[in-house]
Design a protein around this motif. Structure first.
Motif, PDB file in Angstrom:
ATOM      1  N   GLU A 244      45.384  47.550  51.680  1.00 66.55           N
ATOM      2  CA  GLU A 244      46.699  48.203  51.621  1.00 66.55           C
ATOM      3  C   GLU A 244      47.718  47.290  50.968  1.00 66.55           C
ATOM      4  O   GLU A 244      48.579  47.731  50.204  1.00 66.55           O
ATOM      5  N   PHE A 245      47.626  46.003  51.299  1.00 71.57           N
ATOM      6  CA  PHE A 245      48.522  45.039  50.654  1.00 71.57           C
ATOM      7  C   PHE A 245      48.274  45.013  49.152  1.00 71.57           C
ATOM      8  O   PHE A 245      49.202  44.995  48.358  1.00 71.57           O
ATOM      9  N   ARG A 246      46.967  45.045  48.790  1.00 73.13           N
ATOM     10  CA  ARG A 246      46.655  45.008  47.363  1.00 73.13           C
ATOM     11  C   ARG A 246      47.236  46.207  46.636  1.00 73.13           C
ATOM     12  O   ARG A 246      47.674  46.119  45.508  1.00 73.13           O
ATOM     13  N   ASN A 247      47.254  47.356  47.332  1.00 72.86           N
ATOM     14  CA  ASN A 247      47.774  48.561  46.679  1.00 72.86           C
ATOM     15  C   ASN A 247      49.292  48.588  46.592  1.00 72.86           C
ATOM     16  O   ASN A 247      49.852  49.067  45.625  1.00 72.86           O
ATOM     17  N   THR A 248      49.953  48.088  47.645  1.00 70.67           N
ATOM     18  CA  THR A 248      51.414  48.243  47.686  1.00 70.67           C
ATOM     19  C   THR A 248      52.160  46.961  47.351  1.00 70.67           C
ATOM     20  O   THR A 248      53.343  47.009  47.010  1.00 70.67           O
ATOM     21  N   GLY A 249      51.498  45.815  47.486  1.00 72.31           N
ATOM     22  CA  GLY A 249      52.192  44.545  47.260  1.00 72.31           C
ATOM     23  C   GLY A 249      53.089  44.138  48.412  1.00 72.31           C
ATOM     24  O   GLY A 249      53.827  43.167  48.299  1.00 72.31           O
ATOM     25  N   ARG A 250      53.046  44.890  49.517  1.00 72.49           N
ATOM     26  CA  ARG A 250      53.892  44.556  50.664  1.00 72.49           C
ATOM     27  C   ARG A 250      53.036  44.260  51.887  1.00 72.49           C
ATOM     28  O   ARG A 250      52.116  45.011  52.201  1.00 72.49           O
TER      29      ARG A 250
ATOM     30  N   LEU B  26      45.741  34.890  50.504  1.00 70.83           N
ATOM     31  CA  LEU B  26      47.118  34.751  50.004  1.00 70.83           C
ATOM     32  C   LEU B  26      47.375  33.426  49.289  1.00 70.83           C
ATOM     33  O   LEU B  26      48.163  33.376  48.350  1.00 70.83           O
ATOM     34  N   VAL B  27      46.705  32.366  49.738  1.00 69.21           N
ATOM     35  CA  VAL B  27      47.000  31.050  49.144  1.00 69.21           C
ATOM     36  C   VAL B  27      46.826  31.030  47.619  1.00 69.21           C
ATOM     37  O   VAL B  27      47.736  30.605  46.910  1.00 69.21           O
ATOM     38  N   PRO B  28      45.695  31.550  47.090  1.00 67.67           N
ATOM     39  CA  PRO B  28      45.574  31.548  45.620  1.00 67.67           C
ATOM     40  C   PRO B  28      46.665  32.373  44.943  1.00 67.67           C
ATOM     41  O   PRO B  28      47.178  31.998  43.895  1.00 67.67           O
TER      42      PRO B  28
END
Lengths: 354, 151
Positions: B68-74, B88-90
């Motif tokens: 979901e994060f990948r889709n929305t960026g949030r 998230l680190v990379p």
């Protein structure tokens, strides 16, 4: 707060005085903050958003900031009032229309500090300054942040700093934006070159109304992209260095214009004033372009009977929500263009009559 | 009596004590009561299912899937930065460079951190109480959480 009472004011960012105001319209710093142990706004239920709103409101009220901040619930405002706040840069377009549920903004009557609640982050604290005043803006926002932090528990991480809904803001949560008026770089076709150089050093160029908006009227916002891994003073220093460079280029380009084509510039400015003072219909885009010429004309001393805040006044009050409030009528499309032209004509006539 | 939020029978009767000595009563069925008492838990689906693809990873606090994060960026909640740390680190490195915070830190950090640990524990107990259908206990925990949050 009676929003209409703000109508005649210019607000801090358009005050028109301050360092380097010949090129720099305004400076803005914002901090993104979130409460610990509550989901970010996009994932919070309306009940949770209501709770966040209540907690921030209480913190704002009790922190006794000077000048005082008054809270407005954006959810309860009419679409016109929301747009009015967007035009005055007190809230974002997202807070005005795309987000839903409990949300709002606290700001002072000088419009120098605003705290958006339940935007993408729980808090978006913003300080505005006229002219180039990054250090001054930072001192102020740092204190506002401290005052709120004394009453709110922020989400903070040892490694990642202040946690934000979008990883592009994490760390300091700081975005500093300087709004520049760069007409001479535009006329002499050097602007692209300058911006390419900016991208290489991780600064972002945007139009007037932030992300995705088009540059109009030669107004550009320069802001930092990186928020993590560098301290606030370092981020500000990096921007200052670049702004210093751009100021120099723009001023050089202005001198070249004066030296090589003074007559042509004089003509362009006179025509701009002429069109603004006589059109019977005018779009906001055209108004912005013409005001850009007038602004340049004032700073090049090609016009001496206009106070230089005039441009800022015409700029803000000719926007859609301001026009509707000034005329007291709902205006669509053509009506709005006619009302804008009428307003500009009247203003310039009053000024000319002095 | 019917549930105020769906057509089912109301089995739980909750009295909210609001500020200024005001009260509000809710009559809810079990499912709606769960949602009401703890919206985050109700939204949560089966957690901790780790496929090889990190997209299936779920934050145990807010229930956000990495996909979901990948889709929305949030992200969904502050805890996501730990739940999806490896992913998230990379990303943070490519956006910002050095992924280590420099600069301002909250002044009342030590106290807040202690509070946050207690809060995290209380939240876990709350989830357990809800799944064990101990609603009185859940309400008590929830009030204590609010108290700490407002502290």
């Amino acid at each position: 707060m009676d929003l209409d009472s703000l109508l005649p004011n210019l607000g801090e960012w358009l005050r028109g005085t301050g360092p380097d105001v010949d090129v720099v319209v305004s400076t803005r710093i914002r901090l993104a903050r979130n409460l610990a142990d509550v989901p970010f706004t996009t994932r919070a239920s309306d009940a949770q958003k209501g709770e966040i709103e209540a907690r921030v409101r209480e913190a704002v009220g009790k922190s006794a900031l000077e000048p005082r901040l008054d809270y407005l619930s954006v959810a309860e405002l009419s679409p016109l009032d929301r747009l009015f706040l967007v035009e005055r840069q007190l809230i974002s377009r997202e807070l005005a229309s795309t987000l839903d549920g409990p949300r709002g903004v606290a700001f002072d009557t000088n419009e120098s500090v605003s705290v958006m609640v339940n935007e993408e982050d729980h808090l978006r604290i913003q300080v505005m300054r006229s002219g180039l005043a990054l250090d001054d803006a930072w001192d102020r926002i740092d204190k506002v942040d401290d005052a709120l932090e004394a009453r709110l528990s922020y989400a903070f991480h040892d490694q990642f700093g202040y946690l934000t809904a979008c990883p592009t803001n994490v760390g300091t949560g700081l975005r500093a934006s300087v709004m520049l008026h760069l007409p001479a770089l535009g006329i002499t076709k050097q602007i692209e070159k300058v911006f390419k150089a900016l991208q290489k050093i991780n600064l972002v160029v945007r139009g007037l109304y932030g992300e995705g908006s088009r540059a109009s009227g030669d107004l550009y916002q320069i802001s930092n992209q990186v928020t993590l891994g560098k301290s606030e003073p370092r981020l500000l220093t990096e921007i200052k260095e670049v702004i210093g460079m751009i100021l120099q280029y723009e001023r050089q380009a202005r001198q070249v214009l004066l030296k090589e084509r003074r007559q042509a510039e004089q003509d362009r400015v006179a025509r701009a004033i002429g069109t603004l003072g006589s059109a019977t219909m005018i779009t906001s885009e055209e108004t912005m372009e013409l005001l850009s010429s007038v602004r340049l004309g004032i700073h090049l001393n090609l016009l001496d009977d206009l106070p230089h805040t005039t441009v800022n006044r015409l700029f803000i009050q000719s926007q859609a929500a301001h026009l509707q409030k000034l005329t007291g009528q709902q205006l669509d499309g053509e009506e709005r263009n006619a009302a804008r032209a009428r307003y500009l004509r009247n203003c310039l006539r009053d000024l000319g009559g002095k | 009596m019917k549930c105020q939020r769906c057509p089912k029978q109301a089995t739980l009767h909750i009295t909210e004590v609001l500020p200024l000595d005001k009260f509000e009563e809710y009559h809810l069925c079990e499912e709606c009561a769960k949602k009401y008492l703890y919206p985050m838990t109700a939204a949560k689906k089966s957690s901790g299912v780790h496929a090889d693809d990190p997209g299936g990873k779920v934050c145990e606090v807010c229930g956000l899937k990495f996909v979901e994060f990948r889709n929305t960026g949030r992200l969904g909640c502050p805890h996501d930065y730990d739940s999806f740390r490896a992913e998230l680190v990379p990303l943070l490195e490519s956006i910002h460079g050095e992924p280590k915070h420099q600069g301002k830190t909250p002044r009342r950090l030590p106290r807040a951190k202690a509070g946050q640990r207690e809060l995290a524990q209380l939240r876990r107990s709350l989830q357990e109480a809800i799944s064990d259908e101990k609603y009185e206990e859940a309400a008590r925990l929830r009030d204590r959480i609010r108290q700490l949050e407002e502290g």
